[in-house]
Structure formats: structure tokens, C-alpha cells
Design an enzyme around this catalytic site. Structure first.
Site, PDB file in Angstrom:
ATOM      1  N   GLN A   1       0.703  -1.735  -0.553  1.00  0.00           N
ATOM      2  CA  GLN A   1       0.297   0.589  -0.429  1.00  0.00           C
ATOM      3  C   GLN A   1       0.770   1.173   0.089  1.00  0.00           C
ATOM      4  O   GLN A   1       2.007   1.474   0.787  1.00  0.00           O
ATOM      5  CB  GLN A   1      -1.273   0.257   0.907  1.00  0.00           C
ATOM      6  CG  GLN A   1      -1.592  -1.255   1.593  1.00  0.00           C
ATOM      7  CD  GLN A   1      -2.453  -0.824   0.626  1.00  0.00           C
ATOM      8  OE1 GLN A   1      -3.796  -0.711  -0.255  1.00  0.00           O
ATOM      9  NE2 GLN A   1      -3.226  -2.389  -0.448  1.00  0.00           N
TER      10      GLN A   1
ATOM     11  N   HIS B   1      -3.509  -5.330   7.141  1.00  0.00           N
ATOM     12  CA  HIS B   1      -2.027  -4.497   7.195  1.00  0.00           C
ATOM     13  C   HIS B   1      -1.988  -4.007   8.706  1.00  0.00           C
ATOM     14  O   HIS B   1      -2.130  -2.257   8.283  1.00  0.00           O
ATOM     15  CB  HIS B   1      -2.437  -3.390   6.338  1.00  0.00           C
ATOM     16  CG  HIS B   1      -2.760  -3.535   4.586  1.00  0.00           C
ATOM     17  ND1 HIS B   1      -1.267  -4.057   4.564  1.00  0.00           N
ATOM     18  CD2 HIS B   1      -3.440  -3.930   3.922  1.00  0.00           C
ATOM     19  CE1 HIS B   1      -1.559  -4.229   2.950  1.00  0.00           C
ATOM     20  NE2 HIS B   1      -2.679  -4.552   2.650  1.00  0.00           N
TER      21      HIS B   1
ATOM     22  N   ARG C   1       5.291 -15.162  22.587  1.00  0.00           N
ATOM     23  CA  ARG C   1       4.292 -14.679  24.263  1.00  0.00           C
ATOM     24  C   ARG C   1       4.334 -13.647  23.594  1.00  0.00           C
ATOM     25  O   ARG C   1       3.968 -12.493  23.818  1.00  0.00           O
ATOM     26  CB  ARG C   1       6.142 -14.380  24.655  1.00  0.00           C
ATOM     27  CG  ARG C   1       7.307 -15.422  25.654  1.00  0.00           C
ATOM     28  CD  ARG C   1       7.514 -14.770  26.700  1.00  0.00           C
ATOM     29  NE  ARG C   1       8.689 -15.018  25.218  1.00  0.00           N
ATOM     30  CZ  ARG C   1      10.220 -15.116  24.762  1.00  0.00           C
ATOM     31  NH1 ARG C   1       9.642 -16.563  25.333  1.00  0.00           N
ATOM     32  NH2 ARG C   1      11.083 -15.316  24.469  1.00  0.00           N
TER      33      ARG C   1
ATOM     34  N   ASP D   1      -0.381 -19.579  -2.779  1.00  0.00           N
ATOM     35  CA  ASP D   1      -0.131 -19.412  -3.690  1.00  0.00           C
ATOM     36  C   ASP D   1       1.151 -20.364  -3.291  1.00  0.00           C
ATOM     37  O   ASP D   1       2.092 -20.539  -3.985  1.00  0.00           O
ATOM     38  CB  ASP D   1       0.200 -18.402  -4.588  1.00  0.00           C
ATOM     39  CG  ASP D   1       0.944 -17.386  -3.784  1.00  0.00           C
ATOM     40  OD1 ASP D   1       0.610 -17.715  -2.201  1.00  0.00           O
ATOM     41  OD2 ASP D   1       0.923 -15.875  -3.864  1.00  0.00           O
ATOM     42  N   PHE D   2       1.420 -20.765  -1.887  1.00  0.00           N
ATOM     43  CA  PHE D   2       2.392 -21.397  -1.133  1.00  0.00           C
ATOM     44  C   PHE D   2       3.618 -20.729  -1.384  1.00  0.00           C
ATOM     45  O   PHE D   2       5.148 -20.435  -0.667  1.00  0.00           O
ATOM     46  CB  PHE D   2       3.214 -22.841  -2.116  1.00  0.00           C
ATOM     47  CG  PHE D   2       2.271 -23.314  -1.811  1.00  0.00           C
ATOM     48  CD1 PHE D   2       0.808 -23.669  -1.463  1.00  0.00           C
ATOM     49  CD2 PHE D   2       1.890 -25.177  -2.605  1.00  0.00           C
ATOM     50  CE1 PHE D   2      -0.294 -24.827  -0.552  1.00  0.00           C
ATOM     51  CE2 PHE D   2       1.403 -26.043  -2.683  1.00  0.00           C
ATOM     52  CZ  PHE D   2      -0.368 -25.665  -1.678  1.00  0.00           C
TER      53      PHE D   2
ATOM     54  N   ASP E   1      -5.563 -11.964  -4.661  1.00  0.00           N
ATOM     55  CA  ASP E   1      -4.923 -10.477  -4.183  1.00  0.00           C
ATOM     56  C   ASP E   1      -4.655 -10.490  -5.586  1.00  0.00           C
ATOM     57  O   ASP E   1      -3.645  -9.766  -5.292  1.00  0.00           O
ATOM     58  CB  ASP E   1      -4.867 -10.976  -3.312  1.00  0.00           C
ATOM     59  CG  ASP E   1      -3.733  -9.491  -2.142  1.00  0.00           C
ATOM     60  OD1 ASP E   1      -4.645  -8.305  -2.799  1.00  0.00           O
ATOM     61  OD2 ASP E   1      -1.982  -9.546  -1.441  1.00  0.00           O
TER      62      ASP E   1
END
Length: 376
Positions: A138, A188, A220, A240-241, A266
Site C-alpha cells: 500500500q 495491514h 509470547r 500460492d505457497f 489478491d
């Protein structure tokens, strides 16, 4: 009326060998149809699935949702129909407010006028209400705190909005949108685990491309990813691995209910075009070896198609075929409020259908009962 004969019909929980009668909607499913005045199509023993739904896609075939040309949406629709996608949410990215609003107007027009390929179901607003720390691809120049003014004129078409819930103004916008049945997605985001848990109480129900562009899972410090894994927050998965390792994908499916997972692409404008340099939100992206990256190496969307995502998950051998297909059909239909209309093969549902061969490659696509794509 038409009928597809001799197909392995993928139902909600099973696979039925038989025939399916349809016009613009599905009329009947039976082991064998014996009715006059029907034109039969030979399914050749292939799988018949509901049309796929891609709820998060930026572009394809050299076009992008953010393009000024209103025909861009139609060109994207024509490209993705070939991968079995019969409906989708064109997705914006972080650019100027004027650019985002123009894109939303173009999406509204595409919904009104229809498209030659996949149907537009609404808009997905991915930016600009995101964290600068986890901006991914972005454009930081246009990132802003969450606020209603930018998107208020377009609430009639907006289906999903990505928000980093730790930002000032996030709670107010999340509560406002969720009360209007608009899906709010954490993404995001630099949020801590506790902030996502709080945001869930405000109305957040979804996660934008899990594990990417967010605080990760640490033993943690569970972060955004940890909060999504231990709650009923739905999660998008770019299978898509590249964006998520196959081993982590297996963990997701062990922890989350199948109904809470949504395969997305995406995909950006480079989808189907191969290696080269392409624009994404005013930034240059290099595509090489099926990876799309900014100049600094940041992943910038994908060139994945939804049928390939289905085949990738199939290769992990962790789901039955009906479960697998639900990730791109009934699951997205449900969260978009379309459970009684699309996403399943059942009488009364829209006749959006895909014939797939044994390896799950798309062979024929039907949209509202009309054949719109066929492999040569």
C-alpha cells in the site's frame, strides 16, 4: 431448458453422479433426467461445481480496479471467468481519496450495467485505513486514519473494508460499518493480540490475507495472526505457497473451521501476463517466477488464479472435495449475505457452474445458465 448429463455434481457435503436441469436458475438435480424438450450437455464424467467467488482481487490481464477507464472492471471480469470465477469483489488499494472514489463509482456502474465475464457483487475497500508499519504494497503517501467521509457515499456497494483496528478512529468506523452489515476486516495492521480481541467486540469479523501485512504469531506475543487463529474471525488465504508456506496452511486448517476460511487471489494486473514490470497503486511491481514484488522485495499482491489456489490446496490432501470447493463458493456467498442465491448447486440457486476435469482444471463455465467460457 438445458441439462448437464453424466457429471459428478459437487453438493454441500457429498458428490452425486447425475444430471442437473437449469435455465438462469437451477431447476432440478437427479440421478437421471428423463424429460422431453431439454437440450442436453454431456458432462463427460467431469466434476460440476458452483461458480467460484473471488472476494479479494485487484486486477488481471493488464487492468486494475483503480484504473481511470471504467472498462477496466469489465476486462478483469472477462479474464477471471476463465479460471471459474463467476462473481467477484473488485478491490481498491491505497491511493488518493479522489482515485478511490472514482474506482468505487466505476464499480457501481459495473454492477448497474453488468459485465461480459464474472459478475460484480460489490466493492472491497482495502486501503487507506492501514498501518504504515505494515503497509505491505500500500502506498504510504495516501495512508490515513479511519474515517467515514471517504466511503460514506458508497456504502450501498461496499461489502468489505480493511481497517487496522489500532488506529485512531478505528473503533467508531468499525462499529458504524458492522451495524450496517458491512464486513470489517483486520489487515495491514500493527495491532497486538488484545487489540484484535477488543475489535472483535466492536464488530470486526474478518481478516485480510492472514499472516501477510500484520503482526505475526509469536509464543509470547500472539499478534493479529494469533487472535484470528483462536477466535471465529474469518480469514482470507492466498494459497500460492509464496504468501503462506504449505506447512502453515496445514496448521490453519487444523485450527480454524473450514467455514471460516476463504481462498482469495489478491491478484494484480499482471495476472495471466507473465514476467515483467507492472503498476500497482502508482508503484512499480516486478513479476518473476510467479511472484509479484516491489523494488524493495515486498510482496505486492499475486498473480495467482482462483482455480490454481484450489488445485494447490487439493495437493495438500487435507480436505474432501466438497470442503475444498466450499472455500471459493458457499463460504464467500454466506458472508456476503447470498447464501440463498449462489454458492451452491441446489434448486432455486443461480445457475453459475464450472465443469472441472479430474485434476480440477476448468473446462467449461456457465453464468446464469449461459455458457460463457469453454476450453478449446
Amino acid at each position: 431448458m438445458l441439462a448437464i448429463k453424466n457429471a459428478k455434481i459437487i453438493l454441500q457435503d457429498s458428490i452425486q453422479q447425475g444430471d442437473i436441469v437449469f435455465s438462469n436458475k437451477i431447476i432440478e438435480i437427479a440421478e437421471e433426467i428423463k424429460t422431453d424438450n431439454i437440450e442436453f450437455i454431456d458432462g463427460s464424467g467431469m466434476y460440476l461445481a458452483p461458480g467460484f467467488i473471488d472476494i479479494h482481487i485487484h486486477g488481471a490481464a493488464g487492468r486494475d480496479t483503480m484504473d481511470e477507464d471504467p472498462q477496466a472492471i469489465n476486462e478483469i471480469s472477462r479474464s477471471i471467468i476463465k479460471s471459474g470465477v463467476t462473481s467477484f469483489l473488485p478491490t481498491t488499494t491505497t491511493m488518493s481519496g479522489e482515485d478511490i472514489q472514482r474506482a468505487l463509482r466505476n464499480i457501481r456502474e459495473a454492477m448497474k450495467n453488468g459485465t461480459e465475464g464474472a459478475r460484480v457483487l460489490g466493492a472491497y475497500v482495502e486501503g487507506p485505513f492501514v498501518s504504515k508499519e505494515y503497509k505491505g504494497a500500500q502506498n504510504e503517501v495516501y495512508i490515513r486514519n479511519p474515517g467515514l467521509d471517504l466511503i460514506k457515499p458508497y456504502l450501498d456497494i461496499i461489502k468489505i473494508v480493511t481497517i487496522a483496528p489500532e488506529l485512531e478512529g478505528a473503533r467508531e468506523l468499525i462499529e458504524y460499518l458492522s451495524k450496517r452489515q458491512i464486513i470489517v476486516s483486520a489487515g495491514h495492521s500493527a495491532a497486538a493480540y488484545e487489540e484484535i480481541i477488543d475489535a472483535r467486540e466492536w464488530g470486526l469479523t474478518h481478516c485480510t490475507h492472514l499472516f501477510n501485512a500484520m503482526t505475526g504469531l509469536h509464543h509470547r506475543d500472539p499478534g493479529v495472526a494469533g487472535a484470528v487463529l483462536v477466535t471465529d474471525i474469518g480469514c482470507e488465504l492466498i494459497a500460492d505457497f509464496v504468501h503462506v508456506h504449505p506447512a502453515v496452511i496445514k496448521i490453519i486448517f487444523k485450527v480454524k473451521k473450514t467455514s471460516e476460511i476463504f481462498l482469495i487471489t489478491d491478484q494484480m494486473r499482471a495476472g495471466t501476463l507473465g514476467n515483467g514490470k507492472y503498476d500497482l497503486g502508482g508503484q512499480w511491481v516486478t513479476v518473476r517466477d510467479n511472484e509479484a514484488r516491489l523494488e524493495d522485495g515486498t510482496l505486492a499482491g499475486s498473480v495467482l488464479t482462483l482455480d490454481q489456489a484450489v488445485r494447490n490446496i487439493a495437493s495438500l490432501d487435507i480436505l474432501s472435495l466438497p470442503e475444498l470447493i466450499s472455500l471459493v463458493t458457499q463460504n464467500p456467498a454466506r458472508i456476503l449475505g447470498l447464501s440463498g442465491e449462489t454458492g451452491k448447486l441446489a434448486p432455486g440457486y443461480t445457475a453459475d457452474m464450472v465443469l472441472l476435469d479430474e485434476k480440477l482444471y476448468v473446462k467449461r463455465v456457465f453464468k446464469e445458465g449461459k455458457e460463457v467460457y469453454r476450453t478449446s
